[in-house]
Design an enzyme around this catalytic site. Structure first.
Site, PDB file in Angstrom:
ATOM      1  NE  ARG A  54     -25.562 -37.723   9.583  1.00  0.00           N
ATOM      2  CZ  ARG A  54     -24.441 -38.335   9.913  1.00  0.00           C
ATOM      3  NH1 ARG A  54     -23.457 -37.672  10.512  1.00  0.00           N
ATOM      4  NH2 ARG A  54     -24.241 -39.601   9.673  1.00  0.00           N
ATOM      5  N   GLY A  55     -26.998 -39.086  12.614  1.00  0.00           N
ATOM      6  CA  GLY A  55     -26.127 -40.108  13.188  1.00  0.00           C
ATOM      7  C   GLY A  55     -26.766 -40.548  14.498  1.00  0.00           C
ATOM      8  CB  ALA A  56     -27.658 -43.903  15.788  1.00  0.00           C
ATOM      9  NE  ARG A  88     -33.534 -39.305  10.424  1.00  0.00           N
ATOM     10  CZ  ARG A  88     -32.320 -39.578   9.921  1.00  0.00           C
ATOM     11  NH1 ARG A  88     -31.232 -39.132  10.532  1.00  0.00           N
ATOM     12  NH2 ARG A  88     -32.200 -40.287   8.822  1.00  0.00           N
ATOM     13  CD  GLN A 181     -26.073 -38.998   4.935  1.00  0.00           C
ATOM     14  OE1 GLN A 181     -25.879 -39.359   3.770  1.00  0.00           O
ATOM     15  NE2 GLN A 181     -27.275 -39.068   5.490  1.00  0.00           N
ATOM     16  CG  ASP A 222     -28.922 -45.390  11.985  1.00  0.00           C
ATOM     17  OD1 ASP A 222     -28.083 -45.635  11.105  1.00  0.00           O
ATOM     18  OD2 ASP A 222     -29.174 -44.241  12.396  1.00  0.00           O
ATOM     19  CG  ASN A 232     -25.230 -48.046   9.102  1.00  0.00           C
ATOM     20  OD1 ASN A 232     -25.367 -47.171   9.958  1.00  0.00           O
ATOM     21  ND2 ASN A 232     -24.232 -48.023   8.232  1.00  0.00           N
ATOM     22  CE  LYS A 233     -28.113 -42.715   5.880  1.00  0.00           C
ATOM     23  NZ  LYS A 233     -29.532 -42.253   5.920  1.00  0.00           N
TER      24      LYS A 233
HETATM   25  O1  MRU Z   1     -29.471 -40.566   8.033  1.00  0.00           O
HETATM   26  P1  MRU Z   1     -28.282 -40.485   8.936  1.00  0.00           P
HETATM   27  O2  MRU Z   1     -27.190 -39.620   8.388  1.00  0.00           O
HETATM   28  O3  MRU Z   1     -28.666 -40.112  10.342  1.00  0.00           O
HETATM   29  O4  MRU Z   1     -27.721 -41.973   8.985  1.00  0.00           O
HETATM   30  C1  MRU Z   1     -26.612 -42.224   9.802  1.00  0.00           C
HETATM   31  C2  MRU Z   1     -26.087 -43.593   9.701  1.00  0.00           C
HETATM   32  O5  MRU Z   1     -26.625 -44.447   9.041  1.00  0.00           O
HETATM   33  C3  MRU Z   1     -24.876 -43.895  10.545  1.00  0.00           C
HETATM   34  O6  MRU Z   1     -24.074 -44.863   9.937  1.00  0.00           O
HETATM   35  C4  MRU Z   1     -25.335 -44.410  11.907  1.00  0.00           C
HETATM   36  O7  MRU Z   1     -26.225 -43.541  12.489  1.00  0.00           O
HETATM   37  C5  MRU Z   1     -24.191 -44.629  12.818  1.00  0.00           C
HETATM   38  S1  MRU Z   1     -23.562 -43.118  13.416  1.00  0.00           S
HETATM   39  C6  MRU Z   1     -22.314 -43.458  14.490  1.00  0.00           C
END
Ligand code: MRU
Length: 318
Positions: A54-56, A88, A181, A222, A232-233
């Site tokens: 996970r993470g963009a 996703r 996270q 994201d 973002n999250k």
């Molecule tokens: O649901 P996730 O854990 O994939 O969400 C991730 C985030 O919101 C991060 O802040 C974002 O992807 C940036 S990662 C460098």
């Protein structure tokens, strides 16, 4: 270099003998460092959907390896791309990476894309660290570290570089409900690098700011719309409102692969609603995984190209 550096190929790699995509299973961290072996593009899509990766930027990298895996296996590439793209909806890096890979779905191309994302992180971190004054006490949300980018990190990369320059005093880490996270992944990365940190409940951020314990907020993204509105999250928007109230700058650090100039504003960014059972296994629940922070609440957006200031419509396009 930290006490323990998380090598890009430990986070995600493609093994041609197999063939398989091997991912460090982020669901099991920090308790166990376990690999997840994906034999098909559908396995990779499932790993993305269930947050094993996970993470963009890391989602994009995994999808690139997934498409290369499908090509090695001789699978239907259009179908592999469709399955990966459906994993996703919010992080634009997924669609960016699949489009990049379409013309040449080879392992070398996927590895180059992975290498370039990590290089972008190092460059944006250097720009972002210029925004840190001496003795900065930062607050971050979710995990925008090496795990989220395939190596080094975006927001956490900025913290690393600021730490190496002697500018960072400490980091408050939002635990990041509901899937933690922050308290599982960001704290684990900061511990490994040796950066002083403390995990806080998300709801503690307001009073920490009011007590003057936060100098800046730094997060990843994201998807960044053309006007600078940033998904973002979930919880990032709340932090941005709090930061504005306390006159604390909020910086977004993300590669250009996260900037989506074809999406005009945050209103057009698709927001993932995940299984409500992640929030409550007993009661009816809602589980939006992301929120949109309006551009007006973001002091600067930092990409590998440099520090972008408002008006973002002009500075991001340039
Ligand atoms: O649901 P996730 O854990 O994939 O969400 C991730 C985030 O919101 C991060 O802040 C974002 O992807 C940036 S990662 C460098």
């Amino acid at each position: 270099m930290g006490r323990r550096d998380l090598a890009p190929e430990v986070i995600a790699r493609l093994e041609e003998d197999g063939p398989q995509v091997v991912l460090l299973d982020q669901r099991r961290l920090p308790d166990e460092e376990v690999n997840l072996e994906c034999r098909t593009a559908a396995d990779v899509a499932e790993a993305i959907r269930t947050l094993a990766v996970r993470g963009a930027p890391a989602i994009g990298i995994a999808a690139a390896y997934g498409l290369a895996l499908a090509a090695l296996r001789g699978d239907d590439l259009a179908e592999a791309e469709r399955v990966l793209a459906a994993s996703r909806p919010t992080a634009v890096n997924l669609f960016w990476a699949l489009e990049r890979m379409r013309s040449e779905p080879t392992p070398e191309h996927a590895r180059a894309l992975h290498r370039e994302e990590v290089e972008r992180c190092r460059r944006m971190a250097a720009h972002a660290a210029d925004l840190f004054g001496a003795g900065t006490r930062a607050l971050t949300h979710c995990n925008a570290g090496g795990l989220a980018t395939g190596g080094y990190g975006s927001a956490v990369g900025a913290l690393r570089t600021a730490w190496e320059r002697g500018l960072l005093a400490s980091v408050l880490v939002d635990e990041t409900r509901p899937l933690l996270q922050g308290s599982r992944l960001t704290a684990w990365e900061l511990e490994a690098i040796g950066i002083p940190h403390a995990v806080i409940a998300d709801s503690a951020a307001a009073s920490m700011m009011a007590r003057g314990e936060v100098d800046l907020v730094v997060t990843g993204a994201d998807r960044i719309a053309a006007n600078g509105d940033t998904a973002n999250k979930i919880g990032t928007y709340a932090l941005a409102v709090l930061a504005a109230h306390h006159a604390i700058p909020l910086y977004v650090v993300a590669p250009t692969s996260t900037v989506d100039l074809t999406t005009p504003t945050g209103a057009e960014i698709p927001i993932e609603e995940r299984d409500p059972s992640e929030v409550s296994a007993r009661f009816s629940a809602r589980n939006p995984a992301f929120d949109v922070t309006p551009a007006a609440l973001i002091a600067a957006i930092v990409t590998e190209k440099g520090v972008h200031r408002p008006p973002y419509l002009e500075t991001l396009a340039a």
